[in-house]
Design a protein around this motif. Structure first.
Motif, PDB file in Angstrom:
ATOM      1  N   ILE A  61       0.848  -1.183   0.000  1.00  0.00           N
ATOM      2  CA  ILE A  61       0.000   0.000   0.000  1.00  0.00           C
ATOM      3  C   ILE A  61       0.890   1.241   0.000  1.00  0.00           C
ATOM      4  N   CYS A  62       0.703   2.095  -0.989  1.00  0.00           N
ATOM      5  CA  CYS A  62       1.509   3.310  -1.090  1.00  0.00           C
ATOM      6  C   CYS A  62       0.810   4.289  -2.020  1.00  0.00           C
ATOM      7  N   ASP A  63       0.695   5.524  -1.570  1.00  0.00           N
ATOM      8  CA  ASP A  63       0.194   6.611  -2.413  1.00  0.00           C
ATOM      9  C   ASP A  63       1.410   7.286  -3.038  1.00  0.00           C
ATOM     10  N   VAL A  64       1.573   7.129  -4.336  1.00  0.00           N
ATOM     11  CA  VAL A  64       2.790   7.603  -4.996  1.00  0.00           C
ATOM     12  C   VAL A  64       2.906   9.118  -5.016  1.00  0.00           C
ATOM     13  N   SER A  65       1.838   9.815  -4.653  1.00  0.00           N
ATOM     14  CA  SER A  65       1.888  11.276  -4.626  1.00  0.00           C
ATOM     15  C   SER A  65       2.405  11.820  -3.301  1.00  0.00           C
ATOM     16  N   LYS A  66       2.635  10.936  -2.334  1.00  0.00           N
ATOM     17  CA  LYS A  66       3.055  11.355  -0.999  1.00  0.00           C
ATOM     18  C   LYS A  66       4.505  10.940  -0.750  1.00  0.00           C
ATOM     19  N   PRO A  67       5.426  11.913  -0.673  1.00  0.00           N
ATOM     20  CA  PRO A  67       6.861  11.593  -0.524  1.00  0.00           C
ATOM     21  C   PRO A  67       7.171  10.665   0.644  1.00  0.00           C
ATOM     22  N   ALA A  68       6.539  10.853   1.779  1.00  0.00           N
ATOM     23  CA  ALA A  68       6.840  10.018   2.940  1.00  0.00           C
ATOM     24  C   ALA A  68       6.472   8.558   2.686  1.00  0.00           C
ATOM     25  N   GLU A  69       5.331   8.328   2.030  1.00  0.00           N
ATOM     26  CA  GLU A  69       4.925   6.954   1.735  1.00  0.00           C
ATOM     27  C   GLU A  69       5.838   6.320   0.688  1.00  0.00           C
ATOM     28  N   VAL A  70       6.262   7.113  -0.280  1.00  0.00           N
ATOM     29  CA  VAL A  70       7.188   6.596  -1.298  1.00  0.00           C
ATOM     30  C   VAL A  70       8.517   6.232  -0.660  1.00  0.00           C
ATOM     31  N   ASP A  71       9.010   7.054   0.255  1.00  0.00           N
ATOM     32  CA  ASP A  71      10.264   6.746   0.943  1.00  0.00           C
ATOM     33  C   ASP A  71      10.137   5.477   1.766  1.00  0.00           C
ATOM     34  N   GLN A  72       8.998   5.305   2.424  1.00  0.00           N
ATOM     35  CA  GLN A  72       8.764   4.099   3.214  1.00  0.00           C
ATOM     36  C   GLN A  72       8.728   2.869   2.306  1.00  0.00           C
ATOM     37  N   MET A  73       8.057   2.999   1.161  1.00  0.00           N
ATOM     38  CA  MET A  73       8.006   1.908   0.189  1.00  0.00           C
ATOM     39  C   MET A  73       9.404   1.553  -0.289  1.00  0.00           C
ATOM     40  N   ALA A  74      10.229   2.561  -0.607  1.00  0.00           N
ATOM     41  CA  ALA A  74      11.575   2.317  -1.124  1.00  0.00           C
ATOM     42  C   ALA A  74      12.442   1.599  -0.087  1.00  0.00           C
ATOM     43  N   ALA A  75      12.281   1.968   1.187  1.00  0.00           N
ATOM     44  CA  ALA A  75      13.033   1.297   2.240  1.00  0.00           C
ATOM     45  C   ALA A  75      12.614  -0.163   2.360  1.00  0.00           C
ATOM     46  N   TYR A  76      11.318  -0.406   2.235  1.00  0.00           N
ATOM     47  CA  TYR A  76      10.813  -1.777   2.276  1.00  0.00           C
ATOM     48  C   TYR A  76      11.352  -2.597   1.111  1.00  0.00           C
ATOM     49  N   VAL A  77      11.333  -2.009  -0.079  1.00  0.00           N
ATOM     50  CA  VAL A  77      11.843  -2.701  -1.265  1.00  0.00           C
ATOM     51  C   VAL A  77      13.332  -3.010  -1.110  1.00  0.00           C
ATOM     52  N   ALA A  78      14.089  -2.060  -0.576  1.00  0.00           N
ATOM     53  CA  ALA A  78      15.524  -2.282  -0.377  1.00  0.00           C
ATOM     54  C   ALA A  78      15.777  -3.439   0.580  1.00  0.00           C
ATOM     55  N   ASP A  79      14.867  -3.616   1.539  1.00  0.00           N
ATOM     56  CA  ASP A  79      15.034  -4.659   2.544  1.00  0.00           C
ATOM     57  C   ASP A  79      14.559  -6.022   2.075  1.00  0.00           C
ATOM     58  N   THR A  80      13.685  -6.058   1.081  1.00  0.00           N
ATOM     59  CA  THR A  80      13.059  -7.323   0.697  1.00  0.00           C
ATOM     60  C   THR A  80      13.359  -7.787  -0.722  1.00  0.00           C
ATOM     61  N   CYS A  81      13.961  -6.939  -1.517  1.00  0.00           N
ATOM     62  CA  CYS A  81      14.246  -7.296  -2.907  1.00  0.00           C
ATOM     63  C   CYS A  81      15.755  -7.311  -3.140  1.00  0.00           C
ATOM     64  N   GLN A  82      16.229  -8.368  -3.743  1.00  0.00           N
ATOM     65  CA  GLN A  82      17.653  -8.445  -4.049  1.00  0.00           C
ATOM     66  C   GLN A  82      18.033  -7.425  -5.114  1.00  0.00           C
ATOM     67  N   SER A  83      17.093  -7.112  -5.993  1.00  0.00           N
ATOM     68  CA  SER A  83      17.347  -6.121  -7.036  1.00  0.00           C
ATOM     69  C   SER A  83      16.017  -5.501  -7.459  1.00  0.00           C
ATOM     70  N   VAL A  84      16.116  -4.334  -8.073  1.00  0.00           N
ATOM     71  CA  VAL A  84      14.952  -3.711  -8.707  1.00  0.00           C
ATOM     72  C   VAL A  84      15.290  -3.600 -10.182  1.00  0.00           C
ATOM     73  N   ASP A  85      14.693  -4.473 -10.973  1.00  0.00           N
ATOM     74  CA  ASP A  85      15.059  -4.591 -12.379  1.00  0.00           C
ATOM     75  C   ASP A  85      14.154  -3.784 -13.303  1.00  0.00           C
ATOM     76  N   ALA A  86      12.988  -3.412 -12.816  1.00  0.00           N
ATOM     77  CA  ALA A  86      12.074  -2.619 -13.639  1.00  0.00           C
ATOM     78  C   ALA A  86      11.130  -1.840 -12.745  1.00  0.00           C
ATOM     79  N   LEU A  87      10.801  -0.642 -13.205  1.00  0.00           N
ATOM     80  CA  LEU A  87       9.797   0.196 -12.555  1.00  0.00           C
ATOM     81  C   LEU A  87       8.795   0.626 -13.613  1.00  0.00           C
ATOM     82  N   VAL A  88       7.536   0.308 -13.384  1.00  0.00           N
ATOM     83  CA  VAL A  88       6.469   0.732 -14.285  1.00  0.00           C
ATOM     84  C   VAL A  88       5.623   1.764 -13.554  1.00  0.00           C
TER      85      VAL A  88
END
Length: 258
Positions: A61-88
């Motif tokens: 769950i993330c509202d892409v228009s809200k910087p704080a939520e996007v930062d939280q999402m990015a931290a989660y992705v960094a912790d759970t994904c070995q790589s980020v190969d594509a962003l749509v």
């Protein structure tokens, strides 16, 4: 957000606006091609329902228009994904209305998601994408290629996404990151089919060389292709997936048989 997600060597795609429409179709296409997908959306019930039965997804769950939520999402992705190969960057607000009825609040509502969201997501995941030499696909619209009524905010936001794509492609190319933009034409989504009258549908069919609406799956095929190694030398491109709609001029029906 999920509390835990196993690290994996499978390629990972982040898809925004993944709860429905083109975003959900793109998620399914990635899964069919063996990717893992982090599904981003702000609509909790819709995202939860969309993820049911899909293996290899992580709904966030993330509202892409809200910087704080996007930062939280990015931290989660960094912790759970070995790589980020594509962003749509697919999340968008489809708000239509005449200029006279578009006040600044309505303008900002559209811009916050359609333009700011693309910028925020790309910035937040930039380092991970560079590390993976990944790909970004920004979803604009035929309304960003050609003006039409009732789209002063929407069309302008999508035209800006086109140019943002070019800026990103130019600067991120040296890191091996490819950035392209897909501009859907009329697509037979459930919402479109519910609100388009028979007259509107007939008018679109008349104006589109292929004489039909596109499908969400057809858009997903192009998007996933641009994220794949098959498009390894494609970057900085604005691709209309529209049945030829953008290529047509006025196309007066009375002259067509002349």
């Amino acid at each position: 957000m999920s509390e835990h997600a196993a690290r994996t060597t499978t390629r990972t795609a982040i898809v925004t606006g993944a709860a429905r429409g083109i975003g959900l179709a793109t998620t399914r296409a990635f899964l069919d091609q063996g990717w893992r997908v982090v599904m981003i959306d702000r609509d909790v019930p819709a995202l939860t329902e969309a993820a049911v039965g899909l293996r290899g997804v992580d709904p966030v769950i993330c509202d892409v228009s809200k910087p704080a939520e996007v930062d939280q999402m990015a931290a989660y992705v960094a912790d759970t994904c070995q790589s980020v190969d594509a962003l749509v960057n697919n999340a968008g607000v489809a708000d239509f209305g005449p200029i006279a009825e578009t006040d600044f609040a309505r303008w900002r509502t559209v811009m916050e998601t359609n333009l700011d969201g693309v910028f925020l997501m790309s910035q937040a995941l930039r380092e991970a994408l560079c590390a993976a030499k990944g790909a970004i696909v920004n979803i604009a619209s035929i309304s960003g290629l050609r003006a039409s009524t009732l789209r002063v905010a929407y069309g302008t936001s999508k035209a800006a996404v086109k140019h943002l794509t070019l800026q990103q492609a130019v600067e991120l190319g040296e890191y091996g990151v490819r950035v392209n933009c897909v501009c859907p034409g009329p697509v037979a989504t459930k919402l479109a089919m519910a609100v388009h009258t028979p007259d509107i549908i007939a008018a679109y069919h008349d104006a589109i060389p292929l004489n039909r609406y596109g499908t969400e799956a057809e858009l997903a095929e192009v998007i996933t292709f641009l994220c794949s190694g098959r498009a390894s030398y494609v970057t900085g491109q604005i691709i209309a997936v529209d049945g030829g709609f953008e290529a047509t001029g006025i196309g007066l029906p009375a002259l067509r048989g002349a």
